[in-house]
Design a protein around this motif. Structure first.
Motif, PDB file in Angstrom:
ATOM      1  N   LEU B  88     -21.671   1.163 -90.533  1.00  8.37           N
ATOM      2  CA  LEU B  88     -23.017   0.569 -90.461  1.00  8.37           C
ATOM      3  C   LEU B  88     -23.586   0.382 -91.873  1.00  8.37           C
ATOM      4  O   LEU B  88     -24.173  -0.653 -92.188  1.00  8.37           O
ATOM      5  N   TYR B  92     -24.597  -3.219 -94.075  1.00  3.07           N
ATOM      6  CA  TYR B  92     -25.838  -3.529 -94.791  1.00  3.07           C
ATOM      7  C   TYR B  92     -25.666  -3.438 -96.310  1.00  3.07           C
ATOM      8  O   TYR B  92     -26.646  -3.353 -97.047  1.00  3.07           O
ATOM      9  N   GLN B 131     -33.672  -1.721 -92.655  1.00  8.62           N
ATOM     10  CA  GLN B 131     -32.925  -2.331 -91.529  1.00  8.62           C
ATOM     11  C   GLN B 131     -31.853  -1.369 -91.007  1.00  8.62           C
ATOM     12  O   GLN B 131     -31.630  -1.254 -89.805  1.00  8.62           O
ATOM     13  N   ALA B 135     -31.362   0.113 -87.281  1.00  9.35           N
ATOM     14  CA  ALA B 135     -30.112  -0.074 -86.525  1.00  9.35           C
ATOM     15  C   ALA B 135     -29.461   1.254 -86.148  1.00  9.35           C
ATOM     16  O   ALA B 135     -28.747   1.337 -85.148  1.00  9.35           O
ATOM     17  N   ASN B 138     -29.745   2.672 -82.755  1.00 10.19           N
ATOM     18  CA  ASN B 138     -29.141   1.855 -81.687  1.00 10.19           C
ATOM     19  C   ASN B 138     -27.640   1.784 -81.854  1.00 10.19           C
ATOM     20  O   ASN B 138     -26.994   0.850 -81.399  1.00 10.19           O
ATOM     21  N   THR B 139     -27.113   2.769 -82.585  1.00  9.51           N
ATOM     22  CA  THR B 139     -25.675   2.793 -82.824  1.00  9.51           C
ATOM     23  C   THR B 139     -25.061   3.983 -82.097  1.00  9.51           C
ATOM     24  O   THR B 139     -25.656   5.053 -82.036  1.00  9.51           O
ATOM     25  N   LYS B 207     -24.750  -0.391 -80.475  1.00 10.83           N
ATOM     26  CA  LYS B 207     -23.720  -1.010 -81.307  1.00 10.83           C
ATOM     27  C   LYS B 207     -22.562  -0.024 -81.475  1.00 10.83           C
ATOM     28  O   LYS B 207     -22.792   1.165 -81.721  1.00 10.83           O
TER      29      LYS B 207
END
Lengths: 178, 225
Positions: B88, B92, B131, B135, B138-139, B207
């Protein structure tokens, strides 16, 4: 004119004879009835017994089929057991995510955040440093603006300190409308 | 023996037959009927359970279990957690390191819910870090940001294009062991409620990253080459 000799005795003998005949009939029919009852109960017992054996064999067959499907049962049980905890976690997770998202939308770029802590009562302790007054005033004006996804219902400036390097350290207390 | 006595003996004989032969038979019949009703009930329950099991879509449940295991694992998700966070971070363009692990709390008990505390550092542009944090929750595996500490690496007064910051993030990842036994075979299968179905659909929104498999170090196979 009829002369009845010992009529009373004859009548008694007849009555006794009738009673004996009647009782003998009862005994014969009683024995017959009892034998019939015995046969019926025994037959019923045999029939119910064999039907129970059939039921038992059907149960065994079903058990085998269920055992053959034990993987699906295991998976269903797994999902049921996990979903209870997962549901609770997701609820707090969504709220926490909303709080984190709101806090990050409030901080202007250039702010050094020491950390934020959400208390049980929904209060957020936010502390950090900003390199200039402009950034601090932007942070404070952000607090006045409607934030997303949650809005700041109340905030309190707990502390603002100047450092020798020109930085300003701050400590704020926010209450978000949940 | 008088006729009267003989008659009474017959009556007593009949009663004895009734007691000796019919009564136990009648008791056995009552028992058999009772067993029959119990067996019928059990068979109905088993047939209902079998029908429920046959009605479950095997492909769908397989998929859901796999998904659940990725998002909310049964064992400490150390490797998937590191794999997800590093990938992740790389998505980014952030640097990733400074990993620290703590055993976490065993809230266990009846639910058997456990957590694993995990600390790490990511560095990069402030916007990207923001960001990344959005995220992160939600991973898969399911985790919650516990603490965030941000430190500016560049001076925004001189470098206005981007603010390079280092974020010290502490997260808690959750896991729960599955039930050890299926329980009694007569226990009915509990189907998922509407709310539980909605919850399961949320698993899709997480994710996921492919697991990073360790490459086994293999020595020189042929020493003479």
């Amino acid at each position: 004119m009829d002369i009845e000799l010992a009529s009373k005795t004859i009548g008694r003998i007849r009555k006794t004879g009738r009673t004996k005949w009647f009782l003998n009939k009862i005994i014969i029919w009683g024995s017959f009835g009892l034998s019939l009852l015995l046969i019926i109960i025994a037959s019923l017992n045999l029939w119910v017994g064999s039907s129970n054996r059939i039921l038992n064999s059907r149960i065994k067959a079903r058990e085998k089929e269920i055992e053959a499907n034990s993987k699906i049962e295991n998976q269903q049980l797994y999902l049921n057991s996990k979903l209870a905890s997962f549901g609770t976690l997701i609820k707090t997770h969504e709220l926490h995510q909303a709080v984190a998202e709101t806090v990050f939308s409030l901080i202007p770029s250039g702010t050094s955040l020491k950390g934020f802590e959400v208390t049980e009562t929904g209060l957020i302790d936010l502390s950090g440093t900003v390199p200039s007054w402009q950034l601090l005033s932007r942070l404070l004006s952000n607090l006045e603006q409607p934030a997303s996804p949650l809005t700041v219902s109340q905030y309190k400036i707990k502390e603002v300190n100047f450092s020798g390097a020109g930085d300003l350290s701050f400590s704020l207390e926010l209450r978000l409308k949940i | 023996m008088t006729k009267k006595q003989k008659f009474y003996l017959q009556i007593i004989g009949l009663i004895l037959i009734l007691i000796i032969a019919i009564r136990p038979l009648a008791i056995k019949l009552a028992d058999n009927l009772n067993t029959r009703s119990k067996l019928t009930k059990r068979l109905t329950g088993l047939e209902a359970k079998l029908n429920t099991l046959k009605g479950i879509d095997t492909v769908l449940i397989d998929e859901r279990v796999k998904r659940m295991e990725i998002v909310f694992p049964s064992v400490k998700p150390i490797v998937p957690l590191m794999a997800s966070l590093s990938q992740l971070a790389s998505d980014y363009n952030l640097s990733f390191g400074g990993i620290s692990l703590s055993p976490g709390s065993l809230s266990g008990g009846e639910t058997g819910l456990n957590d694993l505390r995990f600390g790490f550092l990511v560095g990069g542009d402030f916007g990207k870090i923001s960001q990344f944090l959005k995220a992160l929750e939600n991973t898969a595996p399911l985790m919650k940001i516990e603490e965030v500490g941000l430190t500016i690496k560049t001076n925004p007064l001189f470098d206005r294009l981007e603010t390079i910051v280092s974020a010290d993030i502490k997260v808690a990842a959750y896991y729960q062991a599955p039930p050890k036994t299926l329980g009694n075979i007569d226990k009915p299968v509990k189907l998922l409620s509407r709310n539980e179905e909605i919850l399961l659909n949320q698993l899709v929104s997480f994710k996921t990253f492919p697991p990073v498999l360790p490459q086994t170090a293999v020595g020189k196979e042929n020493l003479f080459e």
